[in-house]
Design a protein around this motif. Structure first.
Motif, PDB file in Angstrom:
ATOM      1  N   GLN A 199      36.100 -53.723  18.841  1.00 50.93           N
ATOM      2  CA  GLN A 199      35.948 -54.864  19.740  1.00 50.93           C
ATOM      3  C   GLN A 199      37.262 -55.555  20.123  1.00 50.93           C
ATOM      4  O   GLN A 199      37.371 -56.770  20.084  1.00 50.93           O
ATOM      5  N   ALA A 214      24.456 -46.854  20.455  1.00 53.11           N
ATOM      6  CA  ALA A 214      24.377 -46.141  19.177  1.00 53.11           C
ATOM      7  C   ALA A 214      25.065 -46.962  18.081  1.00 53.11           C
ATOM      8  O   ALA A 214      24.614 -46.970  16.928  1.00 53.11           O
ATOM      9  N   THR A 215      26.128 -47.659  18.440  1.00 48.32           N
ATOM     10  CA  THR A 215      26.818 -48.490  17.456  1.00 48.32           C
ATOM     11  C   THR A 215      25.963 -49.696  17.075  1.00 48.32           C
ATOM     12  O   THR A 215      25.925 -50.087  15.904  1.00 48.32           O
ATOM     13  N   ALA A 269      27.670 -60.310  18.860  1.00 48.39           N
ATOM     14  CA  ALA A 269      28.718 -59.279  18.776  1.00 48.39           C
ATOM     15  C   ALA A 269      28.588 -58.310  19.955  1.00 48.39           C
ATOM     16  O   ALA A 269      27.486 -57.902  20.305  1.00 48.39           O
ATOM     17  N   ILE A 270      29.731 -57.996  20.554  1.00 53.23           N
ATOM     18  CA  ILE A 270      29.738 -57.057  21.677  1.00 53.23           C
ATOM     19  C   ILE A 270      30.316 -55.749  21.162  1.00 53.23           C
ATOM     20  O   ILE A 270      31.515 -55.647  20.906  1.00 53.23           O
ATOM     21  N   LEU A 271      29.460 -54.752  20.995  1.00 53.35           N
ATOM     22  CA  LEU A 271      29.881 -53.490  20.369  1.00 53.35           C
ATOM     23  C   LEU A 271      30.142 -52.416  21.427  1.00 53.35           C
ATOM     24  O   LEU A 271      29.871 -52.616  22.604  1.00 53.35           O
ATOM     25  N   SER A 272      30.652 -51.277  20.948  1.00 55.20           N
ATOM     26  CA  SER A 272      31.124 -50.271  21.906  1.00 55.20           C
ATOM     27  C   SER A 272      29.997 -49.461  22.542  1.00 55.20           C
ATOM     28  O   SER A 272      30.209 -48.813  23.552  1.00 55.20           O
ATOM     29  N   ARG A 308      28.642 -53.412  24.814  1.00 47.51           N
ATOM     30  CA  ARG A 308      29.434 -53.984  25.905  1.00 47.51           C
ATOM     31  C   ARG A 308      28.721 -53.686  27.223  1.00 47.51           C
ATOM     32  O   ARG A 308      28.484 -52.517  27.544  1.00 47.51           O
ATOM     33  N   LEU A 342      29.165 -53.037  30.068  1.00 44.24           N
ATOM     34  CA  LEU A 342      29.970 -52.431  31.117  1.00 44.24           C
ATOM     35  C   LEU A 342      29.685 -50.939  31.218  1.00 44.24           C
ATOM     36  O   LEU A 342      30.161 -50.269  32.115  1.00 44.24           O
ATOM     37  N   ARG A 356      22.735 -49.735  17.037  1.00 42.72           N
ATOM     38  CA  ARG A 356      21.743 -49.152  16.120  1.00 42.72           C
ATOM     39  C   ARG A 356      22.335 -48.966  14.717  1.00 42.72           C
ATOM     40  O   ARG A 356      21.743 -49.391  13.727  1.00 42.72           O
ATOM     41  N   ASP A 357      23.534 -48.371  14.681  1.00 39.75           N
ATOM     42  CA  ASP A 357      24.141 -48.056  13.380  1.00 39.75           C
ATOM     43  C   ASP A 357      24.428 -49.323  12.583  1.00 39.75           C
ATOM     44  O   ASP A 357      24.208 -49.382  11.369  1.00 39.75           O
ATOM     45  N   LEU A 358      24.949 -50.334  13.268  1.00 36.27           N
ATOM     46  CA  LEU A 358      25.359 -51.537  12.535  1.00 36.27           C
ATOM     47  C   LEU A 358      24.169 -52.425  12.170  1.00 36.27           C
ATOM     48  O   LEU A 358      24.216 -53.123  11.165  1.00 36.27           O
ATOM     49  N   SER A 380      38.146 -49.846  21.008  1.00 41.03           N
ATOM     50  CA  SER A 380      36.848 -50.019  21.653  1.00 41.03           C
ATOM     51  C   SER A 380      35.758 -50.266  20.615  1.00 41.03           C
ATOM     52  O   SER A 380      34.928 -51.169  20.756  1.00 41.03           O
TER      53      SER A 380
END
Lengths: 536, 337
Positions: A223, B204-205, B198-201, B163, B165, B207-209, A220
Motif C-alpha cells: 500500500q 485476492a489480497t 485499508a486499500i489493498l492491491s 484499490r 483502480l 480475501r487472503d488478509l 503495490s
C-alpha cells in the motif's frame, strides 16, 4: 589477405552496435518519441500535466525513500554478511554462500506475502506476542514505507553481500598481512579491506537501489504509491503518454544514482586489478564466533522464516505432484526461455563492451541500458509492441517467443554490461597485444585468447541474467506469444484463483530450480577457473 | 558431456522458438483474462469438438486484467488476437468504444438477458461473478449487510477493499458513480479513507488478509471468496444491500468479443458461439470460481442463488463505462499515498 581482418572486424562491430541499438536503445526511444507526438504535431502536454501535478512530490518522496531506504539497509546488512563470510571466514561459509542468494530468487511479491504471514496483524509473530502478553498492542503489520523497506531489504541484501564476497576474493592478501605484521589487526580491516572493497559495496548498493526503484509488486501490495505503481495506474486507463511522463522523474533519479556511483567509483578501479595472493582469513576466534552468529542469524531471519511460512502454506505434499502435472510445461518453457535470454544478454554484452571504442561509447551504452531497465516493465512491453508489431520480418519476430528473449535482454542488459566490463578491465591487455604483434588474426585472438580468459566472468553474467530472466513478468506478460506461458506468468496467474498452496509450492519450486541451476553455474565457474588461472 | 549439454541447449532454444510457428493446423488466437486453470479445460473441449487449436495468452493477477487490454489497444494497428475473453465488462466496453472490437451477432447470445450484452453486438456476457462481503467468522459475530457499513465507526481500521483502480473493484466504483451520481460517490470514497478502510492491491489480497484475520471483513468477488472457503479458511460471504429497496450488489459477467481485424475471424466466431453455450456456463458454475450462469437454462452452482433471486444494482454497463473515466480520475487523485 591483410585487409580482410580489419574489414570483417569493422562489419562485426557495426552489426553488434546495431543489434544493441535495436534491442536496448530503440524501444525506450520509440516510447518517448510517441509520447511527444500527438495528432501529428509535437506536444509536451503529457509531461507538463504530469510534472505540474501536486502529487509529484509525494510520488518522488515515496519512490526515493523506498529505494534509498532499501539500498541503505541492504548495504549495511549485506556488507556485514559479506565480510562475515569472505573476511572472517566463518565456519560453514560454503553453506552460507550457497544459501545466500535464495532470498533474491523468490519473487518479491511472494516474499511480501510470506512476510505478511509472519509479521501481519494476525501473523505468527503477533500470535506469539499475544500469547505471551495478551494486553500487548496490535501489530501494525508490514504495511507502508517501513514495510516496503523491510521486505525489500530482506529480499535484496544478498546482492551487496555477494558483491563484497567476490571483491574479497580479489583482495591482495599482502596489504592485509602488512597491517597484521605491524600488529594492527583491526587496521587491516578498517584501513585495507574495507576501503578496497568499497567499490563492490557501492556497486551492490546501486543495483539494489535500481531494482527497488523500479519494483512494482511490493509497494503495490504493501500500500505505497511509487512511480511504478502510478505508471501502472496510468496504463490502466490507456493513458500511455502520462505513463511515459511518469517514468521521467524515475529515470532522473536512476541517472543521478548511476552518476553518483560512477563518480565515487572512478578513482578506485584498483580493486579490479587482481590479487597476487588471495586473502586467507586471519581474524581472532572471538571475531569469528561473532561473525558466525551474525551470519546464521541473518539467514534464519531472512530465509528460514519466509521459506518456512511458504512451506506451511504449500502443504499437503500432494500439492507438488499436482503442480508438476498442471504446470510442468510452463516450468520447462520458463527454464528454456531464461537460458536463451541469458545467452543473448551475455553474448551481446560481451560483444558490445569489446568493440565500443574510447570511454564515451561504453558510458553511453551503459546509460542506455539503465534507461531500458528503469523505464519500468509494463512501459517497456508497450514500447516493444509499438516497435515490433509490424508487417514483414519484424512481425514474424513479434509473433514468436523471441519477443520474450528481446524483453529480457532489453531489461537486464545493464547487469550484463556491468559484469562484462569488470572482466574486461581485469584482462591483461599485454596478452592481446602480444598476439597482435605475432600476427595472429583478430578473430583467433578473440576466440582463443580473450574469450577463454573472460569465461569466468561470462559464466557469472550468464547466471545472473538467467535468474533475472526466469523471474521477469512485467514485460513478458505483454509480449509473450499465443500458446507460450512462461513460469512466472503462470505463478502470477495462480495468485488470483489458485489455491494458496499452489502459489507457495510453485514459489518454492522456482527457488529450488534456480538453486540447482545456480549450483551448476558455480560448479562450472569453479571448473573453468581451475583450468584458466586468470587471477593467478 | 559438453556436447550433450550443447545439444540440450540448442533443443531448448528451438523449443522456445516453437511458439512462433505459423501455419500448421487451424487455430484461433485468444486473449483470456479468465485464469488458465478454468479456461484451459473449456478450450480443450472446443478443440475436441472442432479440431481447431486455441493459442491462448493469459493475463496475470499482477497486471489485474489490464495487461491484455493494454496489449489489445497497443496492437490495434495490427491485431494479433482473434477473440478477447474478459472476466469483467467495463474494460471490454472501453475497448469497444475505442474501435478495437468487431460486432458479431451470435446465435448463441439469444439466450443471454439483454442487460448482459451490447446492443451493437460488440460483446456478450456469460458466467458472472458478484461483489460480496467476505468476513472472518472468528472476528465477526454479526456480519455487516451493506457496503455503507464500511463507514461505521465500529469498523474503523478493520475493513479492507481492493484499490478501486483495477479489475472488478474499479467497475464497482464506476457503478457507484453511475448509481449515486458523482457527488455522493465521491463523498462515500472520501469517507472510506477517513474511516481508515485499508486499500489493498487486489480482491485476492482482500480475501487472503480477511482469511488471515488481518481485517474483520472486506469486499471481494464470489470466486475469490469461494476459493478461501474451499481452502478451509474461517470465512463466509454474503451479497450486500439485499434488503427491500436496497442498492443491490453488482453482478459482473465475463465478456467475449471478436477483435476487429483479427487474423482468424471464422474460427473466432466458432469459439465465440462455443463460449456462450450452456455447456461452458455449466462448467464454470461448477468450478472453484462458482460463476453465476446468465443463461436461464443453466442452474446456479451449489450455495449460490439463481440470478433472478439476487438483488442486483440497477445500472447499465454502458452507464458504468461512461462513469469509468471520471471515477478513475477521482480515485487516482484521492487514493494516492
Amino acid at each position: 589477405m591483410t585487409r580482410r581482418g580489419p574489414v570483417s572486424r569493422s562489419v562485426l562491430h557495426i552489426v553488434l552496435l546495431l543489434a544493441f541499438l535495436l534491442v536496448v536503445a530503440v524501444p525506450p526511444a520509440v516510447l518517448f518519441a510517441s509520447s511527444v507526438f500527438a495528432d501529428g504535431s509535437i506536444s509536451l502536454n503529457a509531461y507538463l500535466t504530469v510534472l505540474e501535478s501536486s502529487r509529484q512530490w509525494a510520488l518522488l518522496s515515496n519512490s526515493v525513500t523506498a529505494a534509498a531506504g532499501t539500498a541503505v539497509f541492504a548495504t549495511l546488512i549485506g556488507a556485514a554478511m559479506g565480510f562475515a563470510i569472505g573476511y572472517a571466514g566463518v565456519p560453514g561459509r560454503s553453506g552460507l554462500t550457497a544459501l545466500l542468494p535464495l532470498p533474491v530468487l523468490i519473487p518479491a511479491y511472494v516474499f511480501a506475502i510470506a512476510w505478511i504471514d509472519i509479521l501481519g496483524r494476525s501473523g505468527y509473530a503477533a500470535r506469539l506476542v499475544q500469547g505471551a502478553f495478551p494486553n500487548a498492542p496490535q501489530s501494525p503489520g508490514p504495511y507502508g514505507l517501513l514495510g516496503v523497506i523491510l521486505v525489500q531489504t530482506f529480499a535484496y541484501y544478498p546482492i551487496t553481500a555477494l558483491a563484497v564476497i567476490v571483491a574479497l576474493r580479489r583482495l591482495d592478501a599482502r596489504f592485509c598481512e602488512a597491517a597484521l605484521l605491524a600488529g594492527q589487526g583491526r587496521r587491516a580491516f578498517w584501513s585495507v579491506a574495507l576501503p578496497m572493497t568499497m567499490p563492490a559495496v557501492l556497486t551492490g548498493s546501486l543495483v539494489v537501489f535500481l531494482i527497488a526503484l523500479v519494483g512494482y509488486a511490493v509497494p503495490s501490495l504493501l500500500q505505497v504509491t511509487t512511480y511504478p505503481v502510478e505508471i501502472h495506474a496510468s496504463s490502466v486507463i490507456y493513458d500511455f503518454n502520462a505513463a511515459t511522463a511518469h517514468a521521467v522523474p524515475m529515470l532522473a533519479v536512476a541517472a543521478l544514482a548511476f552518476g553518483g556511483w560512477a563518480f565515487l567509483l572512478r578513482p578506485r578501479y584498483a580493486w579490479l586489478s587482481g590479487a597476487q595472493r588471495p586473502w586467507t582469513p586471519q581474524v581472532s576466534a572471538r571475531s569469528r564466533a561473532f561473525a558466525s552468529i551474525y551470519g546464521w542469524l541473518i539467514i534464519a531471519v531472512t530465509l528460514v522464516l519466509p521459506l518456512g511460512a511458504l512451506f506451511a502454506r504449500s502443504m499437503p505434499p500432494a500439492t507438488y505432484l499436482n503442480l508438476w502435472n498442471t504446470a510442468g510445461d510452463e516450468i520447462l518453457t520458463g527454464l528454456a526461455l531464461a537460458a536463451v535470454s541469458a545467452t543473448c544478454i551475455t553474448t551481446l554484452a560481451f560483444g558490445v563492451d569489446r568493440v565500443a571504442p574510447g570511454r564515451l561509447v561504453p558510458a553511453l551504452t551503459r546509460a542506455t541500458a539503465v534507461v531500458s531497465f528503469a523505464v519500468s516493465g509494463p512501459l517497456l512491453g508497450l514500447a516493444l509492441i509499438v516497435l515490433w508489431n509490424r508487417p514483414g520480418p519484424m512481425g514474424l519476430v513479434y509473433d514468436s517467443a523471441a519477443m520474450i528473449v528481446l524483453a529480457c535482454s532489453a531489461r537486464y542488459m545493464v547487469f550484463g554490461l556491468g559484469g562484462v566490463r569488470a572482466g574486461h578491465l581485469r584482462l591483461d591487455a599485454r596478452l592481446r597485444e602480444a598476439a597482435q604483434l605475432s600476427g595472429v588474426r583478430w578473430w583467433r585472438s578473440l576466440l582463443f585468447i580473450e574469450l577463454p580468459l573472460m569465461f569466468p566472468y561470462l559464466i557469472g553474467v550468464w547466471g545472473l541474467a538467467f535468474i533475472l530472466s526466469l523471474g521477469e513478468v512485467d514485460t513478458t506478460v505483454l509480449v509473450c506469444p499465443p500458446g507460450v506461458t512462461p513460469l512466472t506468468v503462470r505463478l502470477f496467474a495462480l495468485m488470483h484463483y489458485g489455491p494458496d498452496s499452489y502459489v507457495a509450492a510453485l514459489s518454492l519450486l522456482t527457488a529450488g530450480i534456480v538453486l540447482v541451476a545456480g549450483t551448476a553455474v558455480v560448479a562450472v565457474h569453479a571448473a573453468v577457473r581451475r583450468r584458466i588461472p586468470i587471477d593467478a | 558431456m559438453f556436447n550433450t549439454a550443447l545439444r540440450v541447449f540448442i533443443l531448448a532454444a528451438l523449443a522456445a522458438g516453437a511458439g512462433c510457428s505459423r501455419g500448421g493446423p487451424p487455430h484461433v488466437v485468444l486473449y483470456a483474462a479468465l485464469d488458465e486453470m478454468y479456461s484451459k479445460p473449456i478450450l480443450d473441449g472446443f478443440k475436441k469438438r472442432t479440431g481447431i487449436n486455441v493459442r491462448a495468452v493469459y493475463d496475470t493477477e499482477a497486471s489485474k486484467t489490464t495487461g491484455l487490454t493494454s496489449r489489445l489497444v497497443a496492437e490495434h494497428s495490427r491485431p494479433r488476437a482473434d477473440l478477447f475473453w474478459s472476466n469483467e465488462a467495463a474494460q471490454t466496453i472501453v475497448l469497444a468504444n475505442k474501435g478495437v472490437l468487431e460486432p458479431y451477432s451470435s446465435p448463441a447470445s439469444a439466450a443471454i438477458p439483454p442487460q448482459f450484452k451490447d446492443p451493437k453486438g460488440r460483446w456478450t456476457g456469460l458466467a458472472a461473478r458478484a461483489r460480496v462481503i467476505i468476513y472472518n467468522t472468528d472476528l465477526v459475530e454479526t456480519p455487516p449487510a451493506s457496503i455503507r457499513d464500511l463507514l461505521k465507526p465500529e469498523w474503523r481500521g478493520r475493513c479492507a477493499i481492493a484499490r478501486p483502480l483495477f479489475g472488478t473493484t474499479a467497475t464497482h466504483a464506476a457503478a457507484l458513480f453511475a448509481a449515486w451520481g458523482e457527488e455522493e460517490a465521491k463523498r462515500f470514497f472520501r469517507a472510506l479513507l477517513e474511516n481508515e478502510v485499508a486499500i489493498l492491491s487486489g480482491n485476492a489480497t482482500v480475501r487472503d488478509l480477511v482469511a488471515a484475520g488481518e481485517y474483520a471483513w472486506g469486499l471481494t468477488d464470489t470466486d475469490d471468496a469461494n476459493g478461501a472457503i474451499e481452502d478451509g479458511k474461517p470465512v463466509k460471504w454474503l451479497f450486500p444491500d439485499q434488503e427491500e429497496g436496497g442498492l443491490g450488489t453488482l453482478v459482473i459477467p465475463n465478456t467475449v468479443a471478436v477483435v476487429r481485424g483479427g487474423p482468424n475471424p471464422n474460427a473466432a466466431r466458432l469459439l465465440y458461439d462455443y463460449l456462450l453455450s450452456p455447456e461452458v456456463e455449466s462448467a464454470l458454475a461448477r468450478s472453484r470460481s462458482i460463476q453465476i450462469p446468465l443463461n436461464p437454462a443453466v442452474s446456479a452452482p451449489e450455495n449460490v442463488p439463481d440470478l433472478p433471486e439476487i438483488r442486483t444494482m440497477d445500472v447499465s454497463f454502458d452507464s458504468i463505462a461512461e462513469s469509468m473515466e471520471p471515477a478513475m480520475a477521482f480515485v487516482r487523485e484521492e487514493f494516492a499515498r
